[in-house]
Motif scaffolding. Sequence first.
Motif, PDB file in Angstrom:
ATOM      1  N   SER A   1       0.835  -1.222  -0.113  1.00 32.14           N
ATOM      2  CA  SER A   1       0.118   0.084   0.005  1.00 32.14           C
ATOM      3  C   SER A   1       1.010   1.378  -0.053  1.00 32.14           C
ATOM      4  O   SER A   1       0.462   2.160  -0.595  1.00 32.14           O
ATOM      5  N   HIS A   2       1.868   1.166   0.506  1.00 28.71           N
ATOM      6  CA  HIS A   2       2.988   2.482   0.860  1.00 28.71           C
ATOM      7  C   HIS A   2       3.294   2.995  -0.500  1.00 28.71           C
ATOM      8  O   HIS A   2       3.706   3.977  -0.737  1.00 28.71           O
ATOM      9  N   SER A   3       3.412   2.087  -1.498  1.00 27.31           N
ATOM     10  CA  SER A   3       3.835   2.365  -2.907  1.00 27.31           C
ATOM     11  C   SER A   3       2.694   2.331  -3.899  1.00 27.31           C
ATOM     12  O   SER A   3       3.134   2.695  -5.097  1.00 27.31           O
ATOM     13  N   ALA A   4       1.536   1.805  -3.562  1.00 27.79           N
ATOM     14  CA  ALA A   4       0.447   1.898  -4.360  1.00 27.79           C
ATOM     15  C   ALA A   4      -0.401   3.015  -4.524  1.00 27.79           C
ATOM     16  O   ALA A   4      -1.086   3.461  -3.311  1.00 27.79           O
ATOM     17  N   ASP A   5      -0.971   3.317  -5.830  1.00 26.64           N
ATOM     18  CA  ASP A   5      -2.049   4.102  -5.625  1.00 26.64           C
ATOM     19  C   ASP A   5      -3.323   3.367  -6.611  1.00 26.64           C
ATOM     20  O   ASP A   5      -4.178   4.016  -6.711  1.00 26.64           O
ATOM     21  N   HIS A   6      -3.041   2.302  -7.083  1.00 28.22           N
ATOM     22  CA  HIS A   6      -4.076   1.570  -7.879  1.00 28.22           C
ATOM     23  C   HIS A   6      -5.366   1.349  -7.028  1.00 28.22           C
ATOM     24  O   HIS A   6      -5.073   0.912  -5.725  1.00 28.22           O
ATOM     25  N   ALA A   7      -6.329   1.233  -7.726  1.00 29.66           N
ATOM     26  CA  ALA A   7      -7.700   0.884  -7.001  1.00 29.66           C
ATOM     27  C   ALA A   7      -7.804   1.653  -5.678  1.00 29.66           C
ATOM     28  O   ALA A   7      -8.312   1.235  -4.559  1.00 29.66           O
ATOM     29  N   ASP A   8      -7.477   2.695  -5.845  1.00 30.23           N
ATOM     30  CA  ASP A   8      -7.386   3.892  -4.434  1.00 30.23           C
ATOM     31  C   ASP A   8      -9.115   3.970  -4.071  1.00 30.23           C
ATOM     32  O   ASP A   8      -9.971   4.281  -4.790  1.00 30.23           O
ATOM     33  N   PRO A   9      -9.275   3.455  -2.809  1.00 30.49           N
ATOM     34  CA  PRO A   9     -10.592   3.423  -2.409  1.00 30.49           C
ATOM     35  C   PRO A   9     -11.316   4.569  -2.197  1.00 30.49           C
ATOM     36  O   PRO A   9     -12.477   4.585  -2.133  1.00 30.49           O
ATOM     37  N   ALA A  10     -10.660   5.708  -2.536  1.00 23.74           N
ATOM     38  CA  ALA A  10     -11.089   7.088  -2.369  1.00 23.74           C
ATOM     39  C   ALA A  10     -11.872   7.124  -3.734  1.00 23.74           C
ATOM     40  O   ALA A  10     -12.793   8.257  -3.737  1.00 23.74           O
ATOM     41  N   ALA A  11     -11.744   6.513  -4.809  1.00 29.42           N
ATOM     42  CA  ALA A  11     -12.215   6.747  -5.938  1.00 29.42           C
ATOM     43  C   ALA A  11     -13.161   6.069  -6.029  1.00 29.42           C
ATOM     44  O   ALA A  11     -13.437   4.891  -6.451  1.00 29.42           O
ATOM     45  N   LEU A  12     -14.518   6.565  -5.812  1.00 31.45           N
ATOM     46  CA  LEU A  12     -15.794   5.976  -5.652  1.00 31.45           C
ATOM     47  C   LEU A  12     -16.208   5.346  -7.139  1.00 31.45           C
ATOM     48  O   LEU A  12     -16.707   4.220  -7.242  1.00 31.45           O
TER      49      LEU A  12
END
Length: 255
Positions: free
Chosen positions: A8-19
Amino acid sequence: MRQLIRPSHSADHADPAALEALADTYAYPEQVAAGRPWLRANMVGSLDGAAKLSGLSEGLSGDADKRIFGVLRALADVVLVGAETVRAEGYRPARARADFAAARAAAGQAPAPVIAIVSRSLVLDLDAPLFTEALVRTVVIAPEDAPAAALTAVRKVADVITTGRGGVDLTAAQAELTARGWTRQLTEGGPRLLAQLAADGLLDELCLSLAPLLTAGDAPRIMHGVEMADAQRMRLVSLIEQKGFLFTRYCRTPE
Ligand SMILES: NC(=O)c1ccc[n+]([C@@H]2O[C@H](COP(=O)([O-])OP(=O)(O)OC[C@H]3O[C@@H](n4cnc5c(N)ncnc54)[C@H](OP(=O)(O)O)[C@@H]3O)[C@@H](O)[C@H]2O)c1
């Protein structure tokens, strides 16, 4: 072997903030528009399999879990839940969310999903907001031989479906929900209801949030009680990681 996630610390994929991305990931299959139901369960468990901590699921959950919980509700027509979960968790009506209003209207859905409670005893707080403040009238599903006086009282504040004797016939109950046009079905358990739904062959999908916690103790698993005649094989459809939580989506394999 495939590596499905990055730390997670390097990932932005499938960001749960992106509804929007989440709504896409968890979209119901197209069959629901053609009147065929799809029943999804959303549950959270600890690494060692506990479905509750100090009597509730709250202690297992986290921000991202709550966000996905909200998205799954926002996609659903109906949320099927066992009466013990309603009592233990103090269930409230589902709320209408501005960020899903347009999509729901376009899909012909009510502003919020209806909550459908399965109960044999009908021991429910009928003065609670779940019955007095619901945007869409709450549904109570009970056996035909449920206590008559309680059934009369429940009918004043909720829509009632009766099916089965001694216990709700869950297959018939699902058909009743489908007949009302509620094909995007979500169950939030609890473990005893979920076990029956799975054993009755009604469960199409399991969204399991795996919390990065060990709890030991004697908490039930996410399915508890009745046995399944045969183990149901599931296939992994998506996997999201955030802050050590794994958000899995499994669908049953075609027979
Ligand atoms: N980890 C998670 O994701 C998660 C999710 C949900 C809940 N939970 C936790 O799980 C606990 C509650 O779960 P639970 O397994 O004990 O109970 P439950 O499945 O929520 O509810 C069981 C109750 O539902 C009714 N019921 C179930 N099947 C029925 C049938 N075929 N016919 C008629 N009524 C039926 C009965 O209600 P009556 O007693 O009214 O007859 C029964 O006592 C709570 O502690 C909650 O916090 C965890």
